[in-house]
Design a protein around this motif. Structure first.
Motif, PDB file in Angstrom:
ATOM      1  N   ILE A 114      38.804  42.960  38.606  1.00 32.90           N
ATOM      2  CA  ILE A 114      37.566  42.818  39.388  1.00 32.90           C
ATOM      3  C   ILE A 114      37.886  42.584  40.866  1.00 32.90           C
ATOM      4  O   ILE A 114      37.330  43.244  41.747  1.00 32.90           O
ATOM      5  CB  ILE A 114      36.718  41.648  38.834  1.00 32.90           C
ATOM      6  CG1 ILE A 114      36.423  41.870  37.351  1.00 32.90           C
ATOM      7  CG2 ILE A 114      35.429  41.489  39.624  1.00 32.90           C
ATOM      8  CD1 ILE A 114      35.800  40.675  36.663  1.00 32.90           C
ATOM      9  N   VAL A 115      38.789  41.654  41.132  1.00 32.65           N
ATOM     10  CA  VAL A 115      39.108  41.281  42.518  1.00 32.65           C
ATOM     11  C   VAL A 115      40.108  42.255  43.141  1.00 32.65           C
ATOM     12  O   VAL A 115      39.909  42.747  44.253  1.00 32.65           O
ATOM     13  CB  VAL A 115      39.666  39.845  42.565  1.00 32.65           C
ATOM     14  CG1 VAL A 115      40.100  39.484  43.989  1.00 32.65           C
ATOM     15  CG2 VAL A 115      38.640  38.855  42.054  1.00 32.65           C
ATOM     16  N   GLY A 116      41.189  42.535  42.421  1.00 35.57           N
ATOM     17  CA  GLY A 116      42.275  43.331  42.986  1.00 35.57           C
ATOM     18  C   GLY A 116      41.962  44.810  43.101  1.00 35.57           C
ATOM     19  O   GLY A 116      42.296  45.435  44.105  1.00 35.57           O
ATOM     20  N   TYR A 117      41.338  45.387  42.079  1.00 31.86           N
ATOM     21  CA  TYR A 117      41.067  46.825  42.098  1.00 31.86           C
ATOM     22  C   TYR A 117      39.754  47.158  42.813  1.00 31.86           C
ATOM     23  O   TYR A 117      39.652  48.169  43.486  1.00 31.86           O
ATOM     24  CB  TYR A 117      40.998  47.379  40.670  1.00 31.86           C
ATOM     25  CG  TYR A 117      42.299  47.295  39.900  1.00 31.86           C
ATOM     26  CD1 TYR A 117      43.523  47.216  40.560  1.00 31.86           C
ATOM     27  CD2 TYR A 117      42.313  47.316  38.516  1.00 31.86           C
ATOM     28  CE1 TYR A 117      44.710  47.134  39.859  1.00 31.86           C
ATOM     29  CE2 TYR A 117      43.504  47.249  37.801  1.00 31.86           C
ATOM     30  CZ  TYR A 117      44.693  47.154  38.485  1.00 31.86           C
ATOM     31  OH  TYR A 117      45.873  47.079  37.789  1.00 31.86           O
ATOM     32  N   PHE A 141      39.254  56.348  36.897  1.00 30.46           N
ATOM     33  CA  PHE A 141      38.335  55.209  36.998  1.00 30.46           C
ATOM     34  C   PHE A 141      38.845  54.175  38.000  1.00 30.46           C
ATOM     35  O   PHE A 141      38.111  53.731  38.887  1.00 30.46           O
ATOM     36  CB  PHE A 141      38.166  54.573  35.612  1.00 30.46           C
ATOM     37  CG  PHE A 141      37.272  53.367  35.607  1.00 30.46           C
ATOM     38  CD1 PHE A 141      35.906  53.500  35.719  1.00 30.46           C
ATOM     39  CD2 PHE A 141      37.814  52.087  35.508  1.00 30.46           C
ATOM     40  CE1 PHE A 141      35.083  52.379  35.731  1.00 30.46           C
ATOM     41  CE2 PHE A 141      37.007  50.973  35.519  1.00 30.46           C
ATOM     42  CZ  PHE A 141      35.632  51.118  35.632  1.00 30.46           C
ATOM     43  N   VAL A 142      40.123  53.770  37.863  1.00 26.36           N
ATOM     44  CA  VAL A 142      40.681  52.773  38.780  1.00 26.36           C
ATOM     45  C   VAL A 142      40.811  53.362  40.192  1.00 26.36           C
ATOM     46  O   VAL A 142      40.645  52.650  41.184  1.00 26.36           O
ATOM     47  CB  VAL A 142      42.031  52.250  38.262  1.00 26.36           C
ATOM     48  CG1 VAL A 142      42.740  51.409  39.320  1.00 26.36           C
ATOM     49  CG2 VAL A 142      41.824  51.423  36.999  1.00 26.36           C
ATOM     50  N   ARG A 143      41.052  54.671  40.288  1.00 33.13           N
ATOM     51  CA  ARG A 143      41.106  55.293  41.608  1.00 33.13           C
ATOM     52  C   ARG A 143      39.740  55.177  42.294  1.00 33.13           C
ATOM     53  O   ARG A 143      39.652  54.916  43.497  1.00 33.13           O
ATOM     54  CB  ARG A 143      41.513  56.763  41.466  1.00 33.13           C
ATOM     55  CG  ARG A 143      42.077  57.349  42.758  1.00 33.13           C
ATOM     56  CD  ARG A 143      42.450  58.788  42.570  1.00 33.13           C
ATOM     57  NE  ARG A 143      43.401  58.978  41.487  1.00 33.13           N
ATOM     58  CZ  ARG A 143      43.735  60.147  40.996  1.00 33.13           C
ATOM     59  NH1 ARG A 143      43.179  61.243  41.487  1.00 33.13           N
ATOM     60  NH2 ARG A 143      44.619  60.243  40.036  1.00 33.13           N
ATOM     61  N   ALA A 144      38.680  55.340  41.509  1.00 30.71           N
ATOM     62  CA  ALA A 144      37.334  55.185  42.080  1.00 30.71           C
ATOM     63  C   ALA A 144      37.094  53.737  42.515  1.00 30.71           C
ATOM     64  O   ALA A 144      36.481  53.484  43.561  1.00 30.71           O
ATOM     65  CB  ALA A 144      36.290  55.607  41.047  1.00 30.71           C
ATOM     66  N   LEU A 145      37.599  52.793  41.712  1.00 29.43           N
ATOM     67  CA  LEU A 145      37.452  51.380  42.094  1.00 29.43           C
ATOM     68  C   LEU A 145      38.173  51.104  43.410  1.00 29.43           C
ATOM     69  O   LEU A 145      37.675  50.349  44.264  1.00 29.43           O
ATOM     70  CB  LEU A 145      38.018  50.479  40.995  1.00 29.43           C
ATOM     71  CG  LEU A 145      37.314  50.485  39.639  1.00 29.43           C
ATOM     72  CD1 LEU A 145      37.979  49.485  38.701  1.00 29.43           C
ATOM     73  CD2 LEU A 145      35.841  50.165  39.775  1.00 29.43           C
ATOM     74  N   ASN A 146      39.336  51.707  43.595  1.00 27.84           N
ATOM     75  CA  ASN A 146      40.081  51.512  44.840  1.00 27.84           C
ATOM     76  C   ASN A 146      39.348  52.115  46.036  1.00 27.84           C
ATOM     77  O   ASN A 146      39.396  51.573  47.139  1.00 27.84           O
ATOM     78  CB  ASN A 146      41.480  52.116  44.725  1.00 27.84           C
ATOM     79  CG  ASN A 146      42.391  51.275  43.852  1.00 27.84           C
ATOM     80  OD1 ASN A 146      42.300  50.059  43.852  1.00 27.84           O
ATOM     81  ND2 ASN A 146      43.269  51.911  43.096  1.00 27.84           N
ATOM     82  N   TYR A 147      38.668  53.246  45.819  1.00 26.68           N
ATOM     83  CA  TYR A 147      37.855  53.817  46.894  1.00 26.68           C
ATOM     84  C   TYR A 147      36.772  52.817  47.304  1.00 26.68           C
ATOM     85  O   TYR A 147      36.499  52.615  48.491  1.00 26.68           O
ATOM     86  CB  TYR A 147      37.195  55.115  46.432  1.00 26.68           C
ATOM     87  CG  TYR A 147      38.152  56.267  46.255  1.00 26.68           C
ATOM     88  CD1 TYR A 147      39.348  56.322  46.957  1.00 26.68           C
ATOM     89  CD2 TYR A 147      37.852  57.317  45.390  1.00 26.68           C
ATOM     90  CE1 TYR A 147      40.231  57.384  46.790  1.00 26.68           C
ATOM     91  CE2 TYR A 147      38.724  58.381  45.214  1.00 26.68           C
ATOM     92  CZ  TYR A 147      39.913  58.396  45.916  1.00 26.68           C
ATOM     93  OH  TYR A 147      40.775  59.443  45.736  1.00 26.68           O
TER      94      TYR A 147
END
Length: 320
Positions: A48-51, A182-188
């Motif tokens: 939640i916080v990091g990604y 999915f995690v790539r979208a979170l990083n965006y």
């Protein structure tokens, strides 16, 4: 060459951890067990916080929901505690969905304040013995130990392999998720929310899923914690627990799996080594955090930057 070196370091670290029960006493094995539990919890918060970059400081609430769900069902209906692992996760995930849905549009400090309120509301509800299920301030006693093929896990060194096997599974799964779209979208979303929304990413949907997945994993850790302690009470899920988890993620390296594990060692393990300075623990803790924010805000082990191959496009290429 670098990948080969990293693999050797991971194998050496795994071998050192595996050998701990053979030369440490029960007290230090229990300390390492706690490091493992906090590392798994911090990995779930890192989602939640990091990604995603959300300021969430109420993670202890999801931890509590998972632990109390397992404890209530186990003591009331004698359901084996290990069978309740997914149930604990699902209960925490459902709770996360219900509380995060109305606040998911909040950002920065506003979200931070609301999540602090959530963990306090949960703690007060547990103390007040909601629906007569939580046992009030005394908590719930008599939670059974986990069993694997008829073998009951009781002693610290037995819990050691249970907890660290679960940590290894967590690292593997989160590492696989890091490669996903999915995690790539979170990083965006974390790097530039406006740009991410402009590129067609459903911001609210991805944030909500990050909350639910992080809470699911925290709920299962609550199950392991309840079976390890055999009794739980509201004091184990106060706001301070959320602060510790948040600091582990920030200190180790937000968004970095290896950083989070290092952070758990520093925050949970070091205070046990320097117990003679227990009176000044909070002072040292605060000074270390200020120093980190000034000199190394990215944490001790920030996430590695992924490299993507660049292909030159030639005139007449069909990919044009």
């Amino acid at each position: 060459m670098l990948k080969h070196k990293n693999n050797i370091m991971v194998l050496a670290f795994s071998a050192a951890i595996f050998a701990c029960p053979f030369f440490l006493n029960a007290y230090w094995i229990d300390v390492i067990n706690n490091i493992g539990l906090y590392a798994i919890l911090a990995l779930s918060l890192n989602f939640i916080v990091g990604y995603t970059g959300l300021f969430h400081m109420g993670h202890a609430a999801f931890f509590a929901v998972g632990a109390y769900t397992a404890a209530i069902i186990n003591t009331s209906f004698s359901v084996p505690i290990m069978l309740l692992l997914p149930v604990s996760g699902a209960a925490a995930a459902l709770f996360a969905y219900l509380v995060a849905r109305p606040i998911i549009h909040l950002r920065g400090d506003y979200l931070l304040i609301v999540t602090i309120a959530i963990v306090e509301v949960v703690r007060i509800a547990l103390v007040n013995n909601v629906f007569g299920l939580t046992g009030g301030s005394n908590g719930i006693f008599g939670i059974s130990r986990p069993e694997i093929f008829g073998f009951t896990i009781r002693r610290p060194h037995e819990f050691f392999y249970y907890i660290w096997a679960f940590l290894a599974l967590s690292v593997f799964l989160f590492h696989q998720l890091e490669k996903s779209r999915f995690v790539r979208a979170l990083n965006y979303i974390k790097n530039d929310e406006v740009a991410a929304e402009g590129s067609g990413i459903d911001i609210a949907y991805y944030k909500l899923i990050a909350f639910v997945l992080g809470a699911f994993w925290a709920g299962m850790v609550g199950n392991i914690f309840a079976s390890k302690m055999t009794l739980i009470s509201p004091e184990s899920f106060n706001f301070w627990e959320s602060v510790i988890l948040f600091v582990i993620v920030i200190l180790g390296g937000s968004g970095s799996i290896r950083g989070v594990i290092l952070g758990a060692f520093l925050i949970v393990g070091l205070p046990e080594i320097f117990r003679q300075f227990a009176g000044a623990r909070m002072l040292i803790f605060g000074a270390a955090m200020v120093a980190m924010m000034v000199f190394r805000p990215q944490g001790f082990l920030p996430p590695l930057q992924r490299k993507y191959p660049v292909h030159k496009i030639k005139p007449g290429d069909k990919t044009l």
